[in-house]
Design a protein around this motif. Structure first.
Motif, PDB file in Angstrom:
ATOM      1  N   LEU A  94       0.861  -1.180   0.000  1.00  0.00           N
ATOM      2  CA  LEU A  94       0.000   0.000   0.000  1.00  0.00           C
ATOM      3  C   LEU A  94       0.902   1.236   0.000  1.00  0.00           C
ATOM      4  CD1 LEU A  94      -2.877   1.202   0.176  1.00  0.00           C
ATOM      5  CD2 LEU A  94      -2.686   1.044   2.672  1.00  0.00           C
ATOM      6  N   VAL A  95       0.861   1.962  -1.113  1.00  0.00           N
ATOM      7  CA  VAL A  95       1.665   3.182  -1.231  1.00  0.00           C
ATOM      8  C   VAL A  95       0.928   4.316  -0.524  1.00  0.00           C
ATOM      9  CG1 VAL A  95       2.616   4.881  -2.853  1.00  0.00           C
ATOM     10  CG2 VAL A  95       2.673   2.434  -3.425  1.00  0.00           C
ATOM     11  N   VAL A  96       1.649   5.034   0.327  1.00  0.00           N
ATOM     12  CA  VAL A  96       1.044   6.119   1.093  1.00  0.00           C
ATOM     13  C   VAL A  96       1.637   7.453   0.640  1.00  0.00           C
ATOM     14  CG1 VAL A  96       0.623   7.046   3.402  1.00  0.00           C
ATOM     15  CG2 VAL A  96       0.724   4.565   3.052  1.00  0.00           C
ATOM     16  N   GLU A  97       0.794   8.301   0.091  1.00  0.00           N
ATOM     17  CA  GLU A  97       1.232   9.588  -0.459  1.00  0.00           C
ATOM     18  C   GLU A  97       0.609  10.742   0.305  1.00  0.00           C
ATOM     19  OE1 GLU A  97       2.995  11.539  -1.928  1.00  0.00           O
ATOM     20  OE2 GLU A  97       3.407  11.095  -4.017  1.00  0.00           O
ATOM     21  N   ASP A  98       1.260  11.887   0.237  1.00  0.00           N
ATOM     22  CA  ASP A  98       0.692  13.083   0.854  1.00  0.00           C
ATOM     23  C   ASP A  98      -0.391  13.694  -0.028  1.00  0.00           C
ATOM     24  OD1 ASP A  98       2.534  13.809  -1.093  1.00  0.00           O
ATOM     25  OD2 ASP A  98       3.557  15.314   0.117  1.00  0.00           O
ATOM     26  N   ILE A  99      -0.055  13.829  -1.340  1.00  0.00           N
ATOM     27  CA  ILE A  99      -1.003  14.516  -2.218  1.00  0.00           C
ATOM     28  C   ILE A  99      -0.820  14.047  -3.655  1.00  0.00           C
ATOM     29  CG2 ILE A  99       0.542  16.496  -2.571  1.00  0.00           C
ATOM     30  CD1 ILE A  99      -2.042  18.275  -2.445  1.00  0.00           C
ATOM     31  N   ILE A 100      -1.906  13.935  -4.369  1.00  0.00           N
ATOM     32  CA  ILE A 100      -1.829  13.658  -5.799  1.00  0.00           C
ATOM     33  C   ILE A 100      -2.329  14.895  -6.531  1.00  0.00           C
ATOM     34  CG2 ILE A 100      -2.419  12.086  -7.671  1.00  0.00           C
ATOM     35  CD1 ILE A 100      -3.039  10.014  -5.518  1.00  0.00           C
ATOM     36  N   HIS A 122      -1.788  -1.143  -3.982  1.00  0.00           N
ATOM     37  CA  HIS A 122      -2.849  -0.149  -3.849  1.00  0.00           C
ATOM     38  C   HIS A 122      -2.273   1.185  -3.414  1.00  0.00           C
ATOM     39  CE1 HIS A 122      -5.205  -3.931  -3.807  1.00  0.00           C
ATOM     40  NE2 HIS A 122      -6.011  -3.192  -4.550  1.00  0.00           N
ATOM     41  N   LEU A 123      -3.143   2.192  -3.481  1.00  0.00           N
ATOM     42  CA  LEU A 123      -2.681   3.554  -3.225  1.00  0.00           C
ATOM     43  C   LEU A 123      -3.595   4.274  -2.241  1.00  0.00           C
ATOM     44  CD1 LEU A 123      -0.954   6.073  -3.949  1.00  0.00           C
ATOM     45  CD2 LEU A 123      -2.434   6.373  -5.947  1.00  0.00           C
ATOM     46  N   CYS A 124      -2.963   4.897  -1.267  1.00  0.00           N
ATOM     47  CA  CYS A 124      -3.693   5.663  -0.259  1.00  0.00           C
ATOM     48  C   CYS A 124      -3.107   7.073  -0.220  1.00  0.00           C
ATOM     49  CB  CYS A 124      -3.506   4.983   1.095  1.00  0.00           C
ATOM     50  SG  CYS A 124      -4.321   5.813   2.450  1.00  0.00           S
ATOM     51  N   THR A 125      -3.958   8.088  -0.332  1.00  0.00           N
ATOM     52  CA  THR A 125      -3.436   9.458  -0.290  1.00  0.00           C
ATOM     53  C   THR A 125      -4.200  10.304   0.727  1.00  0.00           C
ATOM     54  OG1 THR A 125      -2.775  11.358  -1.636  1.00  0.00           O
ATOM     55  CG2 THR A 125      -4.889  10.379  -2.178  1.00  0.00           C
ATOM     56  N   LEU A 126      -3.464  11.190   1.352  1.00  0.00           N
ATOM     57  CA  LEU A 126      -4.085  12.114   2.300  1.00  0.00           C
ATOM     58  C   LEU A 126      -4.950  13.115   1.538  1.00  0.00           C
ATOM     59  CD1 LEU A 126      -4.333  13.348   5.166  1.00  0.00           C
ATOM     60  CD2 LEU A 126      -2.223  14.609   4.709  1.00  0.00           C
ATOM     61  N   LEU A 127      -4.376  13.664   0.463  1.00  0.00           N
ATOM     62  CA  LEU A 127      -5.081  14.696  -0.299  1.00  0.00           C
ATOM     63  C   LEU A 127      -5.072  14.386  -1.785  1.00  0.00           C
ATOM     64  CD1 LEU A 127      -3.411  17.771   1.442  1.00  0.00           C
ATOM     65  CD2 LEU A 127      -5.682  16.833   1.939  1.00  0.00           C
ATOM     66  N   VAL A 139      -6.836   5.716  -7.466  1.00  0.00           N
ATOM     67  CA  VAL A 139      -6.616   5.906  -6.028  1.00  0.00           C
ATOM     68  C   VAL A 139      -7.599   5.028  -5.259  1.00  0.00           C
ATOM     69  CG1 VAL A 139      -6.306   7.598  -4.193  1.00  0.00           C
ATOM     70  CG2 VAL A 139      -6.101   8.310  -6.578  1.00  0.00           C
ATOM     71  N   ASP A 140      -7.090   4.212  -4.323  1.00  0.00           N
ATOM     72  CA  ASP A 140      -7.958   3.300  -3.582  1.00  0.00           C
ATOM     73  C   ASP A 140      -8.514   3.930  -2.308  1.00  0.00           C
ATOM     74  OD1 ASP A 140      -7.474   0.727  -5.200  1.00  0.00           O
ATOM     75  OD2 ASP A 140      -5.465   1.511  -4.834  1.00  0.00           O
ATOM     76  N   TYR A 141      -7.696   4.742  -1.638  1.00  0.00           N
ATOM     77  CA  TYR A 141      -8.130   5.389  -0.399  1.00  0.00           C
ATOM     78  C   TYR A 141      -7.722   6.860  -0.427  1.00  0.00           C
ATOM     79  CZ  TYR A 141      -8.040   0.486   1.131  1.00  0.00           C
ATOM     80  OH  TYR A 141      -8.221  -0.865   1.236  1.00  0.00           O
ATOM     81  N   THR A 142      -8.707   7.729  -0.259  1.00  0.00           N
ATOM     82  CA  THR A 142      -8.434   9.174  -0.221  1.00  0.00           C
ATOM     83  C   THR A 142      -9.005   9.739   1.070  1.00  0.00           C
ATOM     84  OG1 THR A 142      -8.706   9.271  -2.621  1.00  0.00           O
ATOM     85  CG2 THR A 142      -8.778  11.368  -1.442  1.00  0.00           C
ATOM     86  N   ALA A 143      -8.193  10.478   1.816  1.00  0.00           N
ATOM     87  CA  ALA A 143      -8.730  11.127   3.015  1.00  0.00           C
ATOM     88  C   ALA A 143      -9.579  12.335   2.605  1.00  0.00           C
ATOM     89  CB  ALA A 143      -7.609  11.529   3.971  1.00  0.00           C
ATOM     90  N   PHE A 144      -9.009  13.232   1.779  1.00  0.00           N
ATOM     91  CA  PHE A 144      -9.747  14.435   1.378  1.00  0.00           C
ATOM     92  C   PHE A 144      -9.486  14.831  -0.068  1.00  0.00           C
ATOM     93  CE2 PHE A 144      -8.677  14.872   5.887  1.00  0.00           C
ATOM     94  CZ  PHE A 144      -9.933  15.089   6.452  1.00  0.00           C
ATOM     95  N   ASN A 145     -10.537  15.146  -0.792  1.00  0.00           N
ATOM     96  CA  ASN A 145     -10.398  15.829  -2.074  1.00  0.00           C
ATOM     97  C   ASN A 145     -10.380  17.319  -1.767  1.00  0.00           C
ATOM     98  OD1 ASN A 145     -10.416  13.776  -4.120  1.00  0.00           O
ATOM     99  ND2 ASN A 145     -12.554  13.392  -3.588  1.00  0.00           N
ATOM    100  N   ILE A 146      -9.457  18.036  -2.385  1.00  0.00           N
ATOM    101  CA  ILE A 146      -9.376  19.479  -2.123  1.00  0.00           C
ATOM    102  C   ILE A 146      -9.379  20.251  -3.441  1.00  0.00           C
ATOM    103  CG2 ILE A 146      -8.209  19.306   0.109  1.00  0.00           C
ATOM    104  CD1 ILE A 146      -5.582  20.085  -1.447  1.00  0.00           C
ATOM    105  N   PRO A 147      -9.743  21.542  -3.371  1.00  0.00           N
ATOM    106  CA  PRO A 147      -9.696  22.366  -4.585  1.00  0.00           C
ATOM    107  C   PRO A 147      -8.253  22.671  -4.990  1.00  0.00           C
ATOM    108  CG  PRO A 147     -10.432  23.661  -2.698  1.00  0.00           C
ATOM    109  CD  PRO A 147     -10.315  22.251  -2.225  1.00  0.00           C
TER     110      PRO A 147
END
Ligand code: IMP
Ligand code: MG
Length: 176
Positions: A94-100, A122-127, A139-147
């Motif tokens: 599981l790849v953990v990223e800050d932002i895509i 799989h891929l997990c991103t904070l933003l 993206v498999d897991y996203t904490a928040f979509n942001i503008p």
């Protein structure tokens, strides 16, 4: 000119969301061991908090890929600055990223990792800034979509600063 940080997502909201993701990942990986790969440096804070909320066995490794330098715009140039310490063959990665953002970094990185034959990837991103996407990334897991705003905190930097903020904010320049 000075800088001010406007809070976009406060500490409590981030913590709450990470707890939810941790619970979901623990469920999805039930009976398995999850091998977290952190993309340095931005992913560190998120990965540590997430790992604490995962109840299945966890192992971790770190990788560094450059794309941005000190600028706030993507150069489109991606290179591996630090590779993983361990092989990932046969592991549930599981790849953990800050932002895509444009997706350039991740699409390149995922391709490399796929070639190393993990059992799953799989891929997990904070933003996520979906409007900015140039290269498609699943993206498999996203904490928040942001503008489309340049954000800092929770691992994200502006010229290497603000990574340590316990919340996610937007840098604003003051004319004084
Ligand atoms: P991408 O290749 O355009 O998706 O870029 C991803 C990388 O750019 C992230 O891992 C961050 O390091 C950096 N980045 C993109 N947007 C932001 C932002 O709003 N704040 C801080 N770093 C960012
Ligand atoms: Mg990053």
């Amino acid at each position: 000119m000075s800088e001010k940080i406007r809070v976009l997502i406060d500490e409590q909201a981030v913590d709450q969301k990470i707890a939810e993701l941790g619970a979901q990942i623990s469920k999805d990986y039930a009976g398995k061991e999850v091998h977290l790969i952190c993309v340095l440096k931005g992913g560190v804070f998120f990965m540590c908090e997430l790992a604490k909320r995962i109840t299945v066995p966890v192992s971790m490794d770190f990788m560094s890929v450059s794309s941005y330098g000190n600028d706030t715009k993507s150069s489109g140039v991606v290179k591996i600055v630090k590779d993983l310490d361990e092989p990932i063959e046969g592991k549930d990665v599981l790849v953990v990223e800050d932002i895509i953002d444009s997706g350039r970094t991740l699409s390149y990185l995922l391709e490399i990792l796929k070639n190393r034959k993990p059992a799953s990837l799989h891929l997990c991103t904070l933003l996520d800034k979906p409007e900015r996407r140039v290269k498609p990334v699943e993206v498999d897991y996203t904490a928040f979509n942001i503008p489309d705003e340049f954000v800092v905190g929770y691992g994200l930097d502006y010229a290497q600063r603000y990574r340590n903020l316990p919340y996610i904010g937007v840098v604003e320049l003051d004319e004084d």
